[in-house]
Design a protein around this motif. Sequence first.
Motif, short mmCIF file in Angstrom:
data_model
loop_
_atom_site.label_atom_id
_atom_site.label_comp_id
_atom_site.label_asym_id
_atom_site.label_seq_id
_atom_site.Cartn_x
_atom_site.Cartn_y
_atom_site.Cartn_z
N THR A 242 0.84 -1.18 0.36
CA THR A 242 -0.20 0.35 0.01
C THR A 242 0.89 1.39 -0.04
O THR A 242 0.46 2.03 -0.73
N SER A 243 2.05 0.96 0.37
CA SER A 243 2.76 2.04 1.23
C SER A 243 3.38 2.50 -0.28
O SER A 243 4.12 3.85 -1.01
N PHE A 244 3.61 1.84 -1.66
CA PHE A 244 3.72 2.12 -2.28
C PHE A 244 3.43 3.18 -3.72
O PHE A 244 4.01 3.63 -4.43
N ILE A 245 2.16 3.75 -3.38
CA ILE A 245 1.68 4.47 -3.96
C ILE A 245 2.36 5.93 -3.45
O ILE A 245 2.02 6.89 -4.32
N PRO A 246 1.59 6.05 -2.05
CA PRO A 246 2.28 7.73 -2.09
C PRO A 246 3.91 7.45 -2.73
O PRO A 246 4.34 8.15 -2.28
N GLY A 253 6.95 11.52 -8.07
CA GLY A 253 6.27 12.79 -8.32
C GLY A 253 5.02 12.62 -9.39
O GLY A 253 5.09 12.68 -10.25
N MET A 254 4.84 10.94 -9.30
CA MET A 254 3.27 10.30 -10.00
C MET A 254 2.59 11.22 -10.29
O MET A 254 2.04 11.53 -8.97
N PRO A 255 2.39 11.50 -11.26
CA PRO A 255 1.01 12.38 -11.30
C PRO A 255 -0.71 11.64 -10.21
O PRO A 255 -0.27 10.56 -11.10
N ALA A 256 -1.16 12.69 -10.61
CA ALA A 256 -2.55 12.33 -10.39
C ALA A 256 -3.43 11.02 -11.46
O ALA A 256 -3.95 10.01 -10.96
N GLY A 263 -2.90 2.01 -9.44
CA GLY A 263 -3.46 1.09 -7.78
C GLY A 263 -4.78 0.09 -8.83
O GLY A 263 -4.55 -1.68 -8.51
N ILE A 264 -5.19 0.08 -9.99
CA ILE A 264 -5.94 -0.51 -10.79
C ILE A 264 -4.70 -2.32 -10.79
O ILE A 264 -5.44 -3.72 -10.34
N ILE A 265 -3.71 -2.14 -11.72
CA ILE A 265 -3.11 -2.84 -11.97
C ILE A 265 -2.29 -3.55 -10.66
O ILE A 265 -2.03 -5.11 -10.21
N ASN A 266 -1.61 -2.82 -9.37
CA ASN A 266 -1.09 -3.56 -8.41
C ASN A 266 -2.37 -4.06 -7.37
O ASN A 266 -1.73 -5.37 -6.99
N GLN A 267 -3.71 -4.24 -7.64
CA GLN A 267 -4.53 -4.23 -7.17
C GLN A 267 -5.49 -5.47 -7.91
O GLN A 267 -5.45 -7.59 -7.39
N MET A 321 7.98 2.08 -11.53
CA MET A 321 6.33 1.95 -11.02
C MET A 321 6.73 0.72 -11.43
O MET A 321 6.15 -0.30 -11.25
N CYS A 322 7.92 -0.14 -12.85
CA CYS A 322 7.76 -1.21 -13.29
C CYS A 322 8.14 -1.86 -12.01
O CYS A 322 8.19 -3.03 -11.06
N LEU A 323 9.57 -1.39 -10.98
CA LEU A 323 9.72 -1.74 -9.69
C LEU A 323 9.56 -2.29 -8.55
O LEU A 323 8.83 -3.21 -8.71
#
Length: 419
Positions: A242-246, A253-256, A263-267, A321-323
């Motif tokens: 969960t901490s990867f997103i913040p 500096g990941m844009p909104a 999030g969709i890919i991650n879950q 993101m890939c990492l």
Amino acid sequence: MEKKPIRWFTFIILVIGGGTVFKLSGLKDAFYVPMQDFMGLSNTQIGLALSVYGIVQTIGNFASIYIADRFSKRILIPLSLICIGLIGFYISTFPSFYGILIAWGLLALFGEVIYWPVLLKAIRLLGDSTQQGRLFGFLEAGRGVVDTIVAFSALGIFLLLGSGAGGLKAAILFYSICVIVAGVLAYFFLEDDKINTINEQGIEISKNQAAWNGVIRAIKTPEIWVVSLTIFTIYSIYCGLTSFIPFLKDIYGMPAALVGAYGIINQYTLKLVGGPIGGYLADKKFQSSTRYLRFALILAAFAILIFIFMPHEKLNIYFGMCLTLGFGAIVFTMRATFFAPVDEIEIPREISGAAMSIACIFGYSPQLFCFALYGFIIDYFHQSLTGYRIVFALMGFFAICGVIVTTILLKMIAKKKNN
């Protein structure tokens, strides 16, 4: 030993239930802001409802050690699914805050206490020890497919009806109807469990006594506790995803616009991919779920160690993101198969429910403190790279602990086989 054929039709019925059962309790995932706007709930109130859910789940799972083997899955699974749907009808009336607390407590009772350990037991009993990795892996993937279809359908209904209070009610009713349909299907297509009422001395006993005997046998089996510790370490790492997103937002500096897609890919995507891959590797390549979990934990420990010392301020957002997604994929292969060792330790099938309940109680317990701990560290260090590195180091620590625990478990399994 003749290989046991997997009853895939029964498996599909179980997956449909598994993919719909938590949509109402996870209403915030897709409708957090509408819950605030139209149900009048604050951030604190939503958090309190989830706290009630967690408390009921934790305490109630002790009761499920007895319940899961005392009653047939053909009773417990349909009952819990239909009751969850009826609670959803109540939630769609937008009750008071205290009504919401009661509703979420009941969702935990029927979903986590009565349903989930019985589902895990039913999945275990569908195949033999050579098929457990694939069964649990495909369960996770199948739930991901159903989960995605149902969630996006509800979101579509909400948008189609104007994104207002009526749309939210309709989405909640849609979730409720889906889970009730899953319950009805389960009632008509699942088989009754045969409860063994002959004890080890060959004496006829009552079903209650048989269930209590199973509870005692499960509690006295050390391998079950070691499997629970294995799940504990993996779930502690999973909480850190969960901490990867913040992290990507604050450091890269990941844009909104990318946050939602990530999030969709991650879950969802990682669940769909990680489940079958983890199950295949556990069954076919390693011929042991425990051996695969140890390998994946070693891989995760090295990966997160390298990740901690990378110059993240200088790296490209897509590379970051890939990492993180790559690390997440490793974790999801473990999360999909971490219940499979219950069969590998040769737990008698008649106490499968008690074994799964114990594994749920202690395996899932990191959710009581890990999310809060990781969040506190990130906030304490003001969303700096230092705070995130400490969180990642803790994830690495849990991975190393997992390697030690799975090594102990493998020795216990080998000793049992030799005996």
